[in-house]
Scaffold this motif. Structure first.
Motif, PDB file in Angstrom:
ATOM      1  N   ARG A   1      37.328  42.495  27.381  1.00  9.61           N
ATOM      2  CA  ARG A   1      38.226  42.642  28.564  1.00  9.61           C
ATOM      3  C   ARG A   1      37.554  43.545  29.475  1.00  9.61           C
ATOM      4  NH1 ARG A   1      43.763  45.618  27.356  1.00  9.61           N
ATOM      5  NH2 ARG A   1      42.988  47.657  27.144  1.00  9.61           N
ATOM      6  N   ARG A   2      37.691  43.462  30.720  1.00  9.52           N
ATOM      7  CA  ARG A   2      37.273  44.425  31.902  1.00  9.52           C
ATOM      8  C   ARG A   2      37.964  44.001  33.132  1.00  9.52           C
ATOM      9  NH1 ARG A   2      32.842  42.031  30.269  1.00  9.52           N
ATOM     10  NH2 ARG A   2      32.082  40.237  31.826  1.00  9.52           N
ATOM     11  N   GLY A   3      37.891  44.934  33.861  1.00  7.61           N
ATOM     12  CA  GLY A   3      38.357  44.596  35.223  1.00  7.61           C
ATOM     13  C   GLY A   3      39.762  45.291  35.609  1.00  7.61           C
ATOM     14  N   VAL A   4      39.966  45.864  36.795  1.00  6.25           N
ATOM     15  CA  VAL A   4      41.118  46.526  37.356  1.00  6.25           C
ATOM     16  C   VAL A   4      41.770  45.381  38.199  1.00  6.25           C
ATOM     17  CG1 VAL A   4      42.100  48.382  38.359  1.00  6.25           C
ATOM     18  CG2 VAL A   4      40.297  48.781  36.803  1.00  6.25           C
ATOM     19  N   ALA A   5      41.095  45.295  39.252  1.00  8.23           N
ATOM     20  CA  ALA A   5      41.635  44.349  40.336  1.00  8.23           C
ATOM     21  C   ALA A   5      41.401  43.112  40.104  1.00  8.23           C
ATOM     22  CB  ALA A   5      41.270  44.439  41.788  1.00  8.23           C
ATOM     23  N   PHE A   6      40.245  42.946  39.496  1.00  9.36           N
ATOM     24  CA  PHE A   6      39.751  41.276  39.006  1.00  9.36           C
ATOM     25  C   PHE A   6      39.602  41.530  37.522  1.00  9.36           C
ATOM     26  CE2 PHE A   6      38.443  41.773  43.444  1.00  9.36           C
ATOM     27  CZ  PHE A   6      39.079  40.548  44.097  1.00  9.36           C
ATOM     28  N   ARG A   7      40.603  41.037  36.872  1.00 11.38           N
ATOM     29  CA  ARG A   7      40.361  41.302  35.476  1.00 11.38           C
ATOM     30  C   ARG A   7      39.706  40.069  34.882  1.00 11.38           C
ATOM     31  NH1 ARG A   7      46.168  42.732  32.840  1.00 11.38           N
ATOM     32  NH2 ARG A   7      44.887  43.243  31.246  1.00 11.38           N
ATOM     33  N   ASN A   8      39.149  40.298  33.600  1.00  8.83           N
ATOM     34  CA  ASN A   8      38.254  39.275  33.067  1.00  8.83           C
ATOM     35  C   ASN A   8      38.495  39.314  31.529  1.00  8.83           C
ATOM     36  OD1 ASN A   8      36.319  37.187  32.367  1.00  8.83           O
ATOM     37  ND2 ASN A   8      34.562  38.633  33.141  1.00  8.83           N
ATOM     38  N   LEU A   9      38.556  38.184  30.874  1.00  7.03           N
ATOM     39  CA  LEU A   9      38.823  38.211  29.426  1.00  7.03           C
ATOM     40  C   LEU A   9      37.796  37.189  29.056  1.00  7.03           C
ATOM     41  CD1 LEU A   9      40.047  39.073  26.583  1.00  7.03           C
ATOM     42  CD2 LEU A   9      41.483  37.206  27.044  1.00  7.03           C
ATOM     43  N   VAL A  10      36.735  37.533  28.042  1.00  7.63           N
ATOM     44  CA  VAL A  10      35.668  36.761  27.719  1.00  7.63           C
ATOM     45  C   VAL A  10      35.969  36.827  25.940  1.00  7.63           C
ATOM     46  CG1 VAL A  10      33.341  36.534  27.036  1.00  7.63           C
ATOM     47  CG2 VAL A  10      34.024  37.750  29.265  1.00  7.63           C
ATOM     48  N   VAL A  11      36.103  35.381  25.616  1.00  9.20           N
ATOM     49  CA  VAL A  11      36.257  35.018  24.150  1.00  9.20           C
ATOM     50  C   VAL A  11      35.100  34.389  23.463  1.00  9.20           C
ATOM     51  CG1 VAL A  11      37.724  33.871  22.401  1.00  9.20           C
ATOM     52  CG2 VAL A  11      38.884  34.772  24.550  1.00  9.20           C
TER      53      VAL A  11
END
Length: 168
Positions: free
Chosen positions: A94-104
Motif C-alpha cells: 500500500r501507498r498514498g495519502v491523498a490518492f491511496r493505492n493497494l497492490v495485491v
C-alpha cells in the motif's frame, strides 16, 4: 454489521492484516533530490532579486521556498503511508495519502524479484524490492527497506513464487 463498523473497514485496509512499515530513512532519500531541485532556482531567484533590485522578483524564491516547505510536510506523510504485508497466498503493498493505492500480488504470478539501490539509497542504508509479474502494468515495488530486510524479502518471495508456480 453496524454503520459505525462498516466505516472502519476500507478496501485499502483488509481485515486482520499486519502492515510492515518502510524505513524512515526513506524520507531523507526523497527530500535530498527535492532540496537540490528546489534549492537551485530558489538561490538563483534570490540572487537575481538582490542584484536587480526589482522587488517583484522576490516572488520567484518565495514560490520555491513554499514548494520546499510543502514537500517537507508531504514527503514524511507519503513515506509513512507505504507498507507491505505478507499473506499466505499473496503480498500486499500500500501507498498514498491523498490518492491511496493497494497492490495485491499473488505469489504464483511473480516471475522474478529484483532488489536495487542507487547511490543515495546506499548512503542512507535502504534498498527497494521490485516484483515483476507477467502484467506490464504491474507496479509492485517496496522502497525504503533496510538491506537485510530487502534480501530476506527477496529470498522469501522468490521461494514462495517458485512453490506456487510448481503447484500449477
Amino acid at each position: 454489521m453496524s454503520a459505525q463498523d462498516s466505516s472502519l473497514t476500507s478496501p485499502f485496509d483488509p481485515a486482520e492484516v499486519v502492515w510492515q512499515p518502510v524505513s524512515p530513512r526513506l524520507v531523507t532519500v526523497r527530500l535530498i533530490p527535492l532540496a537540490i531541485v528546489l534549492g537551485v532556482p530558489l538561490v538563483a531567484g534570490a540572487v537575481a532579486a538582490v542584484l536587480s533590485g526589482i522587488a517583484g522578483l522576490w516572488v520567484v524564491p518565495a514560490v520555491f521556498l513554499l514548494l520546499g516547505v510543502w514537500a517537507a510536510v508531504l514527503v514524511p506523510r507519503q513515506v509513512h503511508a507505504i507498507g507491505y504485508a505478507e499473506r499466505d497466498d499473496d503480498l500486499l503493498i500500500r501507498r498514498g495519502v491523498a490518492f491511496r493505492n493497494l497492490v495485491v500480488v499473488p505469489y504464483g504470478r511473480m516471475q522474478f524479484v529484483d532488489v536495487h539501490a542507487g547511490p543515495l539509497d546506499r548512503w542512507a542504508g535502504v534498498a527497494a524490492v521490485q516484483l515483476h509479474t507477467a502484467s506490464a502494468a504491474s507496479d509492485a515495488a517496496i522502497p525504503g527497506l533496510p538491506p537485510a530486510e530487502a534480501a530476506r524479502l527477496r529470498d522469501r518471495l522468490a521461494a514462495r513464487g517458485e512453490a506456487r508456480l510448481a503447484g500449477l
